[in-house]
Design a protein around this motif. Sequence first.
Motif, mmCIF file in Angstrom:
data_model
loop_
_atom_site.group_PDB
_atom_site.id
_atom_site.type_symbol
_atom_site.label_atom_id
_atom_site.label_comp_id
_atom_site.label_asym_id
_atom_site.label_seq_id
_atom_site.Cartn_x
_atom_site.Cartn_y
_atom_site.Cartn_z
ATOM 1 N N PRO A 208 5.098 -9.519 6.974
ATOM 2 C CA PRO A 208 5.206 -8.972 5.615
ATOM 3 C C PRO A 208 3.874 -8.936 4.874
ATOM 4 O O PRO A 208 3.561 -7.948 4.201
ATOM 5 C CB PRO A 208 6.199 -9.924 4.937
ATOM 6 N N SER A 209 3.086 -10.001 5.008
ATOM 7 C CA SER A 209 1.808 -10.045 4.286
ATOM 8 C C SER A 209 0.858 -8.958 4.777
ATOM 9 O O SER A 209 0.105 -8.370 3.988
ATOM 10 C CB SER A 209 1.155 -11.424 4.436
ATOM 11 N N GLN A 210 0.883 -8.669 6.089
ATOM 12 C CA GLN A 210 0.033 -7.607 6.625
ATOM 13 C C GLN A 210 0.439 -6.246 6.063
ATOM 14 O O GLN A 210 -0.414 -5.442 5.663
ATOM 15 C CB GLN A 210 0.147 -7.565 8.151
ATOM 16 N N CYS A 211 1.738 -5.994 6.046
ATOM 17 C CA CYS A 211 2.226 -4.699 5.565
ATOM 18 C C CYS A 211 1.961 -4.528 4.072
ATOM 19 O O CYS A 211 1.612 -3.431 3.614
ATOM 20 C CB CYS A 211 3.720 -4.562 5.868
ATOM 21 N N LEU A 212 2.110 -5.601 3.312
ATOM 22 C CA LEU A 212 1.802 -5.533 1.884
ATOM 23 C C LEU A 212 0.314 -5.256 1.667
ATOM 24 O O LEU A 212 -0.065 -4.460 0.800
ATOM 25 C CB LEU A 212 2.197 -6.847 1.203
ATOM 26 N N THR A 213 -0.523 -5.902 2.464
ATOM 27 C CA THR A 213 -1.967 -5.720 2.318
ATOM 28 C C THR A 213 -2.386 -4.289 2.622
ATOM 29 O O THR A 213 -3.205 -3.696 1.902
ATOM 30 C CB THR A 213 -2.725 -6.698 3.235
ATOM 31 N N VAL A 214 -1.824 -3.710 3.684
ATOM 32 C CA VAL A 214 -2.210 -2.335 4.022
ATOM 33 C C VAL A 214 -1.632 -1.352 3.007
ATOM 34 O O VAL A 214 -2.267 -0.337 2.678
ATOM 35 C CB VAL A 214 -1.790 -1.986 5.470
ATOM 36 N N ALA A 215 -0.453 -1.649 2.463
ATOM 37 C CA ALA A 215 0.109 -0.796 1.407
ATOM 38 C C ALA A 215 -0.790 -0.822 0.175
ATOM 39 O O ALA A 215 -1.040 0.215 -0.455
ATOM 40 C CB ALA A 215 1.518 -1.259 1.050
ATOM 41 N N ALA A 216 -1.298 -2.009 -0.166
ATOM 42 C CA ALA A 216 -2.216 -2.131 -1.304
ATOM 43 C C ALA A 216 -3.487 -1.323 -1.058
ATOM 44 O O ALA A 216 -4.034 -0.703 -1.980
ATOM 45 C CB ALA A 216 -2.556 -3.601 -1.545
ATOM 46 N N ALA A 217 -3.957 -1.322 0.192
ATOM 47 C CA ALA A 217 -5.162 -0.557 0.530
ATOM 48 C C ALA A 217 -4.938 0.938 0.305
ATOM 49 O O ALA A 217 -5.806 1.636 -0.238
ATOM 50 C CB ALA A 217 -5.563 -0.826 1.977
ATOM 51 N N PHE A 218 -3.777 1.435 0.707
ATOM 52 C CA PHE A 218 -3.482 2.849 0.486
ATOM 53 C C PHE A 218 -3.346 3.159 -1.007
ATOM 54 O O PHE A 218 -3.870 4.169 -1.497
ATOM 55 C CB PHE A 218 -2.201 3.248 1.221
ATOM 56 N N LEU A 219 -2.652 2.296 -1.737
ATOM 57 C CA LEU A 219 -2.462 2.530 -3.168
ATOM 58 C C LEU A 219 -3.799 2.563 -3.908
ATOM 59 O O LEU A 219 -4.038 3.431 -4.753
ATOM 60 C CB LEU A 219 -1.558 1.447 -3.761
ATOM 61 N N GLU A 220 -4.665 1.619 -3.584
ATOM 62 C CA GLU A 220 -5.975 1.601 -4.238
ATOM 63 C C GLU A 220 -6.826 2.775 -3.777
ATOM 64 O O GLU A 220 -7.533 3.398 -4.574
ATOM 65 C CB GLU A 220 -6.696 0.286 -3.947
#
Length: 317
Positions: A208-220
Amino acid sequence: MSEFNTSLLREKFIIQNSTSSGMIDNEPIIALSNRMKLILTASNGAKETFIVRAQNMHSTVRFSAQIVKDFNDYGSLIDRARPFNWQKAWTAITKGYEQKWNPQRWVTIYHKGRVIFEDGEGQRHPFLDIIEQCDARNKNDYEQSIDIAKDAFKQAGRLVTINHDTNVALIMKISAKEGKCGIIVRGPNKITTFNLTALPKGGRGAKPSQCLTVAAAFLEGIQLAFLVGMSKQKLKFGLIDPLSEAAHKSEAASHKLGRLNTAIAQFENLLHVSYRPDRPQFSEMINEAEDFARKILAEEIEAKIASGEMNKDDWVV
């Protein structure tokens, strides 16, 4: 690993005083926020729930990733001998670009309706605290919490109307078999929508933490690509000075995009990752933002042409 589900909400509350006849008698109060609810389950079945609110989407998701990772690695964040260092986690995700170029940043963490951590130079609206208190008392029926907030104001002698405008920016579901993420970003020039699926690779599944981190990267990255594209056109036509703070911010954003691309590529190397329809490309988004900039900056540029500051042959819509 227990299944992990969450979503990111972009919210706008409009609060106005009203009279007994239903008339509005003041200017509205507007409270903006991004909200992510984390329901975390330990290996022994114990659960802890946190609400993360922050000024922008990527900080909300990135801080959530820190919380989820620490919980999965070490267990309870509330009941542990050595307390979780909320400040250290927040500083870690905002150092660099966010710290230097976003003075309006803020974050608040709620547990059972109570603020357990808050930080940032920006200020959240106190109405958000009322909503979270109502949500906790209402056993987490979030939509009904708004009606409870209205009743709370009424009991305090104030009649108010509360309009709640919300849209979902991220939906995530992670299991041992796969990680799935849907992102919807409504920008000034377009709506970016895509789905990401991450399957195990080499016996290692998506966390979950990996997927959240990559989602944050796309959003930013989507946000920064727009900023860079707009700034490139402003620089090209002399609307901002190359030595100005805006130009330096754009350059820093461009460097940050490179780091975000690297982080996403690392995620793609760890797992079998697929996108539908396609993986968003920040370079293409920059080009699209430049096209958009030429259209909305037309009036300023035409004024420069009229004054002789710019050659009309250099300007094509």
